[in-house]
Design an enzyme around this catalytic site. Structure first.
Site, PDB file in Angstrom:
ATOM      1  N   ASP A  99      17.527  -1.171  20.927  1.00  9.61           N
ATOM      2  CA  ASP A  99      18.307  -2.154  20.172  1.00  9.61           C
ATOM      3  C   ASP A  99      19.662  -1.575  19.762  1.00  9.61           C
ATOM      4  O   ASP A  99      19.929  -1.316  18.591  1.00  9.61           O
ATOM      5  CB  ASP A  99      17.503  -2.600  18.952  1.00  9.61           C
ATOM      6  CG  ASP A  99      18.024  -3.905  18.358  1.00  9.61           C
ATOM      7  OD1 ASP A  99      18.851  -4.564  19.018  1.00  9.61           O
ATOM      8  OD2 ASP A  99      17.595  -4.254  17.242  1.00  9.61           O
ATOM      9  N   HIS A 158      20.271  -6.981  19.843  1.00  5.59           N
ATOM     10  CA  HIS A 158      19.811  -8.346  19.590  1.00  5.59           C
ATOM     11  C   HIS A 158      20.869  -9.180  18.869  1.00  5.59           C
ATOM     12  O   HIS A 158      20.665 -10.378  18.652  1.00  5.59           O
ATOM     13  CB  HIS A 158      18.476  -8.348  18.839  1.00  5.59           C
ATOM     14  CG  HIS A 158      18.559  -8.094  17.371  1.00  5.59           C
ATOM     15  ND1 HIS A 158      18.356  -6.854  16.815  1.00  5.59           N
ATOM     16  CD2 HIS A 158      18.810  -8.927  16.331  1.00  5.59           C
ATOM     17  CE1 HIS A 158      18.471  -6.932  15.505  1.00  5.59           C
ATOM     18  NE2 HIS A 158      18.755  -8.183  15.181  1.00  5.59           N
ATOM     19  N   SER A 179      21.185  -7.217  10.225  1.00  6.27           N
ATOM     20  CA  SER A 179      21.075  -6.640  11.563  1.00  6.27           C
ATOM     21  C   SER A 179      22.406  -6.106  12.072  1.00  6.27           C
ATOM     22  O   SER A 179      23.460  -6.700  11.868  1.00  6.27           O
ATOM     23  CB  SER A 179      20.554  -7.685  12.548  1.00  6.27           C
ATOM     24  OG  SER A 179      19.181  -7.889  12.409  1.00  6.27           O
TER      25      SER A 179
END
Length: 282
Positions: A142, A97, A235
């Site tokens: 992910d 992502h 992230s």
């Protein structure tokens, strides 16, 4: 007695979760670039209507500069948005992502306002998401590999991190790091990466926190009492256990670092054959 307390806490969490759904709470991804103007020690107000966000470091402290030579800073024209992990001289591992059209990668950086002598900047030569070279799924798988446009040279502040030789044990002591927010729900982005020590949590804790989530290829990590977590802006960064990357920061519930609400990480060991195959040129 400890088991009874944990089970009681899980029951409370289940009831709280059910109530939050009844009250209209929403689970979804929250994603945006972090503008350069928000860096520093100033606190930025944000309006957050989502309960799930990309992750940052909370409850930790500044990482020692010499302790993160593998940590990669991902940014574009809008500013910093993710971290990554250097695996060798030409490959970086991050979250799917975190995919953007105009990614730049900075290695050997600590304070984002300081230029370092051995700092190196690269752009992607190619980006590969698991099972597809084109379509990066954001949450079910992910994970993304970025091949750099040219090799990087190892230095005092640039050095790869080892891939896992085995999956992590439940209860393992680990460290997560990144330039993400250090406060929540208001966000405060530090100039330097922060580190926090957390644990790999057992599956019942993860199941209680996120009962509708598939637990395939993921890890839950944090502390049961809250207060330590990754959060908005972390992230793509590494979850490190025994000197190896075992997880990639993926997502979690907002506000971060709450009681019995751990962060969710991509389980790197489950993708080890894919990673090694790509790096080997297969």
């Amino acid at each position: 007695m400890v088991l009874i307390r944990v089970l009681a806490s899980l029951l409370i969490l289940q009831l709280s979760y059910s109530k939050s759904l009844d009250d209209g709470a929403k689970e979804s991804a929250y994603d945006d670039e972090i503008q350069q103007s928000s860096w520093g020690n100033s606190t930025v107000n944000t309006t957050l209507t989502e309960t799930v966000v990309i992750q940052l470091i909370m409850g930790g402290s500044e990482c020692y500069k010499s302790k993160h030579p593998f940590l990669v800073y991902l940014y574009n024209s809008a500013g910093f948005f993710c971290s990554g992990t250097l695996l060798n001289h030409e490959w970086v591992l991050t979250a799917a992502h975190c995919n953007r059209d105009d990614i730049q990668l900075k290695l050997g950086v600590h304070n984002v306002h300081v230029h370092y002598e051995d700092e190196q900047i690269r752009v992607p030569k190619e980006k590969l998401c698991c099972l597809s070279t084109k379509n990066c799924t954001q949450w079910s798988q992910d994970i993304m590999l970025i091949r750099l446009n040219s090799s990087v040279n190892n230095s005092k502040h640039i050095e790869p991190l080892s891939l896992p030789s085995r999956p992590p044990s439940m209860g393992s002591d680990c460290t997560v790091m990144g330039w993400g927010t250090i406060t929540s729900p208001k966000v405060t982005y530090p100039k330097v990466p922060h580190c926090v020590d957390i644990k790999i949590l057992h599956n019942p804790v993860c199941q209680a926190a996120y009962p509708t989530m598939s637990r395939k290829n993921i890890l839950c990590a944090g502390v049961l009492e809250g207060g330590k977590d990754s959060c908005k802006g972390d992230s793509g960064g590494p979850l490190i256990c025994d000197g190896q990357i075992q997880g990639i920061v993926s997502w979690g519930r907002f506000p971060c670092a709450q009681l019995l609400e751990p962060g969710v990480y991509t389980k790197v060991f489950d993708y080890i054959d894919w990673i090694r195959g790509i790096i080997a040129g297969n």
